[in-house]
Scaffold this active site. Structure first.
Site, short mmCIF file in Angstrom:
data_model
loop_
_atom_site.label_atom_id
_atom_site.label_comp_id
_atom_site.label_asym_id
_atom_site.label_seq_id
_atom_site.Cartn_x
_atom_site.Cartn_y
_atom_site.Cartn_z
N HIS A 210 0.82 -1.21 0.00
CA HIS A 210 0.00 0.00 0.00
C HIS A 210 0.85 1.25 0.00
O HIS A 210 0.54 2.24 -0.63
CB HIS A 210 -0.90 0.04 1.24
CG HIS A 210 -1.82 -1.12 1.29
ND1 HIS A 210 -2.04 -1.85 2.42
CD2 HIS A 210 -2.54 -1.68 0.33
CE1 HIS A 210 -2.87 -2.80 2.14
NE2 HIS A 210 -3.19 -2.72 0.88
N GLU A 451 2.45 -14.54 -23.70
CA GLU A 451 3.27 -14.64 -22.48
C GLU A 451 3.67 -16.08 -22.21
O GLU A 451 4.40 -16.36 -21.27
CB GLU A 451 2.58 -14.00 -21.27
CG GLU A 451 1.11 -14.23 -21.16
CD GLU A 451 0.40 -13.33 -20.15
OE1 GLU A 451 1.05 -12.54 -19.46
OE2 GLU A 451 -0.84 -13.44 -20.06
N ASP A 475 5.53 -12.26 -17.74
CA ASP A 475 5.34 -13.71 -17.70
C ASP A 475 6.18 -14.42 -18.76
O ASP A 475 6.67 -15.52 -18.52
CB ASP A 475 3.86 -14.06 -17.88
CG ASP A 475 3.10 -13.95 -16.57
OD1 ASP A 475 3.64 -14.42 -15.54
OD2 ASP A 475 1.99 -13.39 -16.55
N CYS A 522 3.29 -4.93 -23.23
CA CYS A 522 2.64 -4.29 -22.08
C CYS A 522 3.25 -4.74 -20.76
O CYS A 522 2.76 -4.39 -19.70
CB CYS A 522 1.13 -4.54 -22.10
SG CYS A 522 0.71 -6.27 -21.95
C1 PEP Z 1 2.92 -9.56 -18.25
O1 PEP Z 1 2.91 -10.74 -17.91
O2 PEP Z 1 3.88 -8.99 -18.79
C2 PEP Z 1 1.73 -8.71 -18.01
C3 PEP Z 1 1.64 -7.49 -18.51
O3 PEP Z 1 0.76 -9.23 -17.25
P1 PEP Z 1 0.80 -9.28 -15.65
O4 PEP Z 1 2.03 -8.55 -15.20
O5 PEP Z 1 -0.47 -8.68 -15.19
O6 PEP Z 1 0.89 -10.77 -15.40
MG MG Z 2 1.06 -11.72 -17.34
#
Ligand code: PEP
Ligand code: MG
Length: 585
Positions: A210, A451, A475, A522
């Site tokens: 937090h 991923e 991931d 992302c």
């Molecule tokens: C990722 O795996 O890069 C991703 C953007 O998803 P998360 O971090 O939510 O698993």
């Molecule tokens: Mg992910």
């Protein structure tokens, strides 16, 4: 390098202590320490007589009720300008406090072991926190700190002196204050709100704590996981907090103070210059247009994305709507949340990821569980196994897309039949809405997170079957290198620059280009401005990241020569060589 203290100094000035932790919000702060109390470290532990058991349980119950009333009152009177994360976080604490098991199991310890209520509560809190602490999922693991914070709150209630705040906070001193605490709960954050705090330093916590979340939203430097900062710092000490290095200097010399004042001014100047880039196009020196989008976790964050000049939302992690509550969000609640984001983004695309939740992670007594949750029933696997829940989300997404441009993103795809099953689920949801006469938008784009290495390697059919792809490097790196992304023991092996990872990313981007489908990244790599040139060199033209990282990345894009980078990166990757980032500068 965390949790260590060492002395720095030179003959001409007094020794200065430097502590290390994890810097979770960048920036520098210079100010006086406002040390917050930690009841859990201060309460007495003693055994009680048989005859006192009933009264002790009653004392516990009254403290639990008082703490709960306090939290509810706070949640109801949440000021408009409170950081938006506080409401949901206070809700999590209320749920934990009101759980009858907390009272029953603590009372059982008072009865069986004759512990006083404080001792029993601390012991029970320890058991619960340990259960959460071993969970695979970052978010759930972080809930161990919620347990500790809730217990802390009740202990303060029992001590009769619920004060958490240092006297300095209420004094008239005009010095900036640096909060030093064992941990900071959402309720504490609310009390501290409005104070002139220059930084937050805590003994506990990680990047998703937090303290980190709220400090980020307040844009105040924060260093967490410092181990024993609260014990080593005294109220009123002069501190320098360095959110870049994750350090704090206690009572530094004038010379060091002057040096940091200069760094602080330089950083502020840099931020001011970056702010000017907000409306500048993200185009490389050789004219390649790049899309910079934002990752969000709560609908309210869309505003921040827009303010940072994002070209859209590249990843809305919808699972945050499902967390910290006892019941699933209804179709209406989800519709409202998705529609709010779409409206805020004013026609820019909004990529909403369907629920990416982990497998059931409860340990079964002392028996070792053979399954690996990271490889289990998670994300799209979980959704397809829970069709009613999935249908509710898809209906809400179809309805919300009437208000703008929604793209549906499926997490953790590893098989083509999962794509087909998702399409069928989407078609069924559309048919149902049609039959019920509910308005929704047709032809919604469907994309997948890349991923899982299997689909990265055999990507071509997925390019054909889907409208767009988004590479989840967090991931993808974890599964390619067999490194648990949340395990600090192997964190040094978690290497985004591994040639195998970079080859996979290049392969996905090239396949997307050939098939005329957009490919974005992302994962965290997209927001790390140190690797922007590398990603451009791999051919990336779409990035999605935390809104606060957007301008740093834009600056790098505008200084880069994309084609030159592509030549350099391609030749190194052909030889599967490690690429030195400095060679791309
Ligand atoms: C990722 O795996 O890069 C991703 C953007 O998803 P998360 O971090 O939510 O698993
Ligand atoms: Mg992910």
């Amino acid at each position: 390098m965390s949790k260590q203290a060492h002395l720095q100094g030179s003959p001409e000035h007094s020794a200065m202590v430097c502590l290390h932790g994890q810097g979770v919000v960048k920036g520098y702060a210079i100010g006086r320490a406002a040390v917050m109390s930690a009841a859990s470290l201060e309460v007495a532990h003693y055994r009680i007589a048989d005859t006192d058991i009933q009264a002790e349980c009653l004392r516990l119950k009254q403290a639990l009720q008082a703490a709960s009333r306090d939290l509810q009152a706070m949640a109801q009177a949440l000021p408009d300008d409170a950081p938006r994360e506080l409401g949901p976080l206070l809700n999590v604490h209320s749920l934990l406090l009101d759980d009858p098991m907390l009272y029953e199991q603590t009372c059982a310890l008072i009865e069986s072991r004759h512990y006083n209520a404080e001792w029993a509560l601390t012991a029970q809190g320890q058991v619960l926190a340990e259960q959460f602490a071993v969970m695979e999922d970052d978010y759930l693991r972080e809930r161990a700190s919620d347990i500790r914070q809730v217990i802390e709150r009740v202990l303060r209630e029992m001590s009769g002196s619920p004060a958490f705040i240092s006297d300095l906070v209420t004094s008239n001193s005009s010095d900036p204050l640096i909060v030093v605490a064992r941990d900071i709960s959402p309720a504490d954050m609310l009390r501290l709100r409005g104070g002139r705090f220059a930084a937050f330093l805590t003994d506990l916590g990680g990047p998703t704590s937090h303290t980190a979340i709220v400090a980020r939203s307040m844009n105040v430097p924060a260093v967490v996981g410092m181990g024993n900062v609260r014990a080593l710092v005294r109220d009123g000490d002069i501190l320098i907090a360095d959110g870049f290095l994750g350090t704090v200097l206690i009572n530094p010399s004038e010379q060091v103070l002057a040096e940091y004042r200069e760094r602080q001014a330089g950083y502020q100047q840099e931020r001011a210059e970056l702010a000017l880039l907000k409306d500048a196009p993200a185009i490389t020196l050789d004219g390649i247009q790049v899309r910079l989008q934002a990752n969000i976790e709560l609908p309210e964050e869309a505003q921040e994305a827009l303010a940072a000049g994002a070209d859209g939302i590249g990843l809305f992690r919808s699972e945050f709507l499902f967390m910290g509550r006892r019941t699933l969000p209804t179709e209406e609640e989800q519709y409202e949340a998705y529609a709010a984001v779409v409206k805020t983004m004013q026609g820019k695309p909004v990529t909403i990821r369907t629920l990416d939740i982990g497998a059931d992670k409860t340990l079964d007594g002392d028996v070792t569980v053979a399954t690996n949750p990271a490889l289990g029933l998670r994300a799209i696997r979980y959704c397809l196994a829970n069709p009613a829940m999935f249908a509710t989300q898809l209906r809400a997404l179809l309805r919300a897309s009437l208000h703008g441009h929604i793209r549906v993103l499926i997490p953790m795809i590893s098989h083509m039949h999962e794509v087909h099953a998702t399409r069928r689920a989407l078609d069924n949801a559309a048919r149902e809405l049609e039959e019920q006469g509910v308005a929704f938008a047709r032809n919604i784009s469907l994309g997948a997170m890349v991923e899982v290495p299997a689909i990265a390697i055999a990507i071509e059919p997925f390019v054909d079957a889907l409208d767009f792809l988004s590479i989840g490097t967090n991931d993808l790196i974890q599964y390619t290198l067999a490194i648990d992304r949340g395990d600090s023991d192997v964190a040094d092996l978690y290497d985004p620059m591994h040639p195998a990872v970079l080859r996979l990313i290049a392969h996905i981007i090239n396949a997307g280009d050939r098939g005329g489908k957009s490919v974005s990244v992302c994962g965290e790599m997209a927001g790390d401005s140190r690797v922007t040139r590398m990603l451009l060199g791999l051919g990336l033209k779409e990035f999605s990241m935390h809104p606060q990282q957007l301008l740093d990345v834009k600056k790098e894009v505008r200084l880069a020569h994309s084609n030159a980078l592509r030549v350099k990166v391609a030749s190194a990757l052909n030889r599967a060589e490690r690429i030195d980032l400095a060679s791309l500068a």
